[in-house]
Design a protein around this motif. Structure first.
Motif, PDB file in Angstrom:
ATOM      1  N   ASN A  17       0.910   3.935  -0.592  1.00 50.46           N
ATOM      2  CA  ASN A  17       0.543   3.994  -1.870  1.00 50.46           C
ATOM      3  C   ASN A  17      -1.570   3.183  -0.989  1.00 50.46           C
ATOM      4  N   GLY A  41      -2.621   9.832   2.034  1.00 50.14           N
ATOM      5  CA  GLY A  41      -1.753   9.103   1.244  1.00 50.14           C
ATOM      6  C   GLY A  41      -0.526   9.825   0.419  1.00 50.14           C
ATOM      7  N   ARG A  42      -0.979  10.603  -0.265  1.00 52.64           N
ATOM      8  CA  ARG A  42      -0.204  11.318  -1.394  1.00 52.64           C
ATOM      9  C   ARG A  42       0.447  12.300  -0.313  1.00 52.64           C
ATOM     10  N   ALA A  50       3.663   2.339  -6.582  1.00 55.38           N
ATOM     11  CA  ALA A  50       2.158   2.479  -6.457  1.00 55.38           C
ATOM     12  C   ALA A  50       1.484   2.604  -7.786  1.00 55.38           C
ATOM     13  N   THR A  79      -3.259   3.854   5.352  1.00 59.88           N
ATOM     14  CA  THR A  79      -2.073   4.348   5.891  1.00 59.88           C
ATOM     15  C   THR A  79      -1.422   3.237   6.577  1.00 59.88           C
ATOM     16  N   ALA A 102      -2.567   1.184  -8.132  1.00 63.71           N
ATOM     17  CA  ALA A 102      -3.319   2.089  -8.313  1.00 63.71           C
ATOM     18  C   ALA A 102      -4.507   2.930  -9.679  1.00 63.71           C
ATOM     19  N   TRP A 118       0.859   8.562  -6.202  1.00 63.35           N
ATOM     20  CA  TRP A 118       1.364   8.043  -4.993  1.00 63.35           C
ATOM     21  C   TRP A 118       2.908   7.847  -5.596  1.00 63.35           C
TER      22      TRP A 118
END
Length: 549
Positions: free
Chosen positions: A354, A348-349, A50, A287, A54, A46
């Motif tokens: 993130n 999210g990607r 992030a 998101t 993450a 991400w």
């Protein structure tokens, strides 16, 4: 065109334009090696910013196996509760700590009383219900959640007043929290049973951790079955193809990139109760940031107002779904939890955000704390200056005059609020009321959606959230997502109050501070926000419904 991806008992069906939108995104995800990287917990998926967050938030990928270590402890707690005759299970928790257990128990037909509110009327009713048979699960990841801290203190006082002390009191509480939290320390000092959750799993991804499993097991659910269902899906999530999680994540992300950033969720015979509310928190809080995101809009069914397919809406049905719906998702509950968590991380990607932080949630909490400090010093929490712009019956309307456009009655005021929603925007109804006693307020969502279609000749996305519960859910999207929302807050005069032992405020003061704190946060960002205050709740709700009928 239809594409069906099936594995591990789960199926994701994409139809029509969704297939074309998702195809290129899906191929890019495969080319980039995302499935293997995600299962390997590569925190760089991400982006560099992030990585730190993450890296400590990917434990949910292993829960189908790692959470099995909890099963013997859960069996002990269940046996002890049954031995003590404690069959009324109350869950004090917010956000991810309450939404997943509610879905699990409702789906299984098990009784669980969920306390995710600061409404004094609702809390008082729960405390007065079968206290002699009550066991309380207090769930807080941080250990400092103000709502659950208040619930714990109130129940401790109620048990003491009922003569339940010593070891009998200690056996009335089960604490679920992260290792090292202040709640763990307080629980150990008090002698309560403690179940520690996985610290590498964020709250909204915690359905299959202790937060989801402990209250559900105490309520009588076979939680091992949930883990088995998730485990059946796990192998498919490693694959580049025939991967339902990757397909769903690609579809969600691609739709948002194409401008369809409202995800309207309806159930059509899935057999899962209340799943939309859980998915709403997961998607919105994950998101909704950096001015973008996916807004879940949970509707009452496939025939509900607001379920129409329009330019900025992507519809998803839980269950088989009608043939004209772009996305349908089916499968058992344990697998669905894992599926949607995986898909949200993938989305999210795709959106380059993130999915594991919630940078805008703290502001409302800070505002609440500041207002409570003012209350403790003798000044009532205030954020709305002056008299209401309009008073009709039991309803006060606090709004800028330019927004109301000269409205003289509730119908005109509500129509003006709906008309203020910008093109491709949404209306959020936020009700700081009693979810049980004032349940009729939920009917405002479909009525406002119908009102929008009538006066604007086109659908408007309308969401509904109970306060302060939504602050731990869509509250992040409201402040961090696109600036295209209009916010309708509803507060109500409470017929009673509940003091919070050891604190300089009552629940009535806390609830009001939370409402005003969030209103302050919205207005500081230029979000149009209106407050309706019900001088009498029952009458006020009826008058609002009548005005929209």
């Amino acid at each position: 065109m239809t594409s069906v991806v099936t594995a591990g008992g789960v199926s994701v069906t994409m139809r029509g334009p969704v297939v074309d939108e998702a195809e290129s995104v899906l191929e890019r995800l495969v080319t980039d090696g995302v499935p293997a990287a995600l299962v390997a917990k590569n925190a760089r998926l991400w982006g560099p910013a992030a990585v730190d967050e993450a890296a400590k938030r990917l434990g949910w990928l292993d829960l189908a196996e790692s959470s099995r270590a909890l099963l013997p402890r859960l069996a002990e707690l269940v046996a002890r509760a049954r031995e003590d005759g404690l069959d009324h299970v109350v869950l004090a928790g917010m956000g991810g700590s309450s939404l997943a257990p509610e879905v699990i128990t409702r789906t299984a037909g098990a009784a669980l009383t969920v306390l995710d509110t600061t409404d004094p009327q609702q809390v008082a009713a729960v405390v007065a219900d079968r206290l002699d048979r009550t066991i309380v699960v207090v769930s807080s990841k941080s250990g400092g959640t103000v709502e659950t801290d208040g619930h714990r203190r109130i129940f401790e006082g109620a048990f003491a007043d009922a003569g339940i002390t010593g070891d009998a009191l200690r056996r009335r509480f089960v604490i679920v929290t992260d290792p090292g939290s202040p709640l763990e320390a307080a629980a150990n000092e008090a002698g309560y049973a403690v179940v520690l959750a996985d610290p590498e799993v964020g709250g909204r991804y915690s359905a299959l951790t202790a937060f989801g499993l402990v209250p559900s097991a105490l309520a009588g659910v076979d939680v091992e079955r949930l883990l088995d269902e998730a485990a059946a899906l796990t192998p498919a999530l490693r694959q580049p193809y025939d991967n339902p999680g990757l397909a769903l994540g690609a579809a969600l992300g691609a739709s948002a990139l194409a401008g369809r950033d409202k995800l309207v969720i309806a159930d059509d015979g899935s057999g899962i109760a209340g799943f939309g509310d859980w998915a709403e928190q997961l998607i919105a809080e994950s998101t909704g940031k950096e001015g973008k995101g996916i807004l879940p809009v949970v509707v009452e069914g496939v025939d509900a107002p607001g379920f129409e397919e329009v330019e900025d809406v992507r519809r998803v049905v839980l269950g088989s779904g009608p043939e004209d719906v772009g996305l349908s998702v089916a499968g058992p509950l344990g697998a669905q939890f894992l599926l949607w968590e995986y898909a949200t991380a993938v989305a999210g990607r795709v959106l380059a955000i993130n999915p594991f932080d919630q940078p805008n949630v703290q502001e409302s909490k800070d505002n609440t704390a500041a207002l409570l400090r003012g209350s403790a010093e003798g000044s009532a929490p205030t954020v709305v200056a002056g008299a209401p712009a309009l008073v009709v019956g039991a309803v006060e309307v606090h709004a800028p005059a330019e927004l109301l456009k000269g409205a003289k009655d509730l119908t005109g005021a509500l129509e003006a609020i709906v008309a203020a929603v910008p093109e491709h925007g949404y209306l959020a109804v936020m009700a700081y009321l009693d979810r049980d006693g004032d349940a009729g307020a939920e009917q405002l969502r479909p009525l406002l959606a119908s009102c929008a279609e009538r006066i604007r000749k086109s659908p408007v996305a309308v969401t509904f959230g109970w306060g302060p519960r939504f602050l731990h859910s869509t509250g992040q999207y409201h402040k961090g997502g696109p600036q295209n929302g209009v916010f309708l807050q509803i507060t109500g005069e409470s017929s009673q109050d509940v003091p919070v032992p050891g604190k300089p405020y009552s629940l009535k003061e806390l609830q009001l501070a939370q409402a005003f704190g969030d209103l302050r946060a919205l207005r500081s960002r230029g979000r149009p926000a209106v407050r309706l205050h019900l001088r009498d709740r029952s009458t006020g709700v009826d008058e609002l419904l009548t005005a929209l009928a």
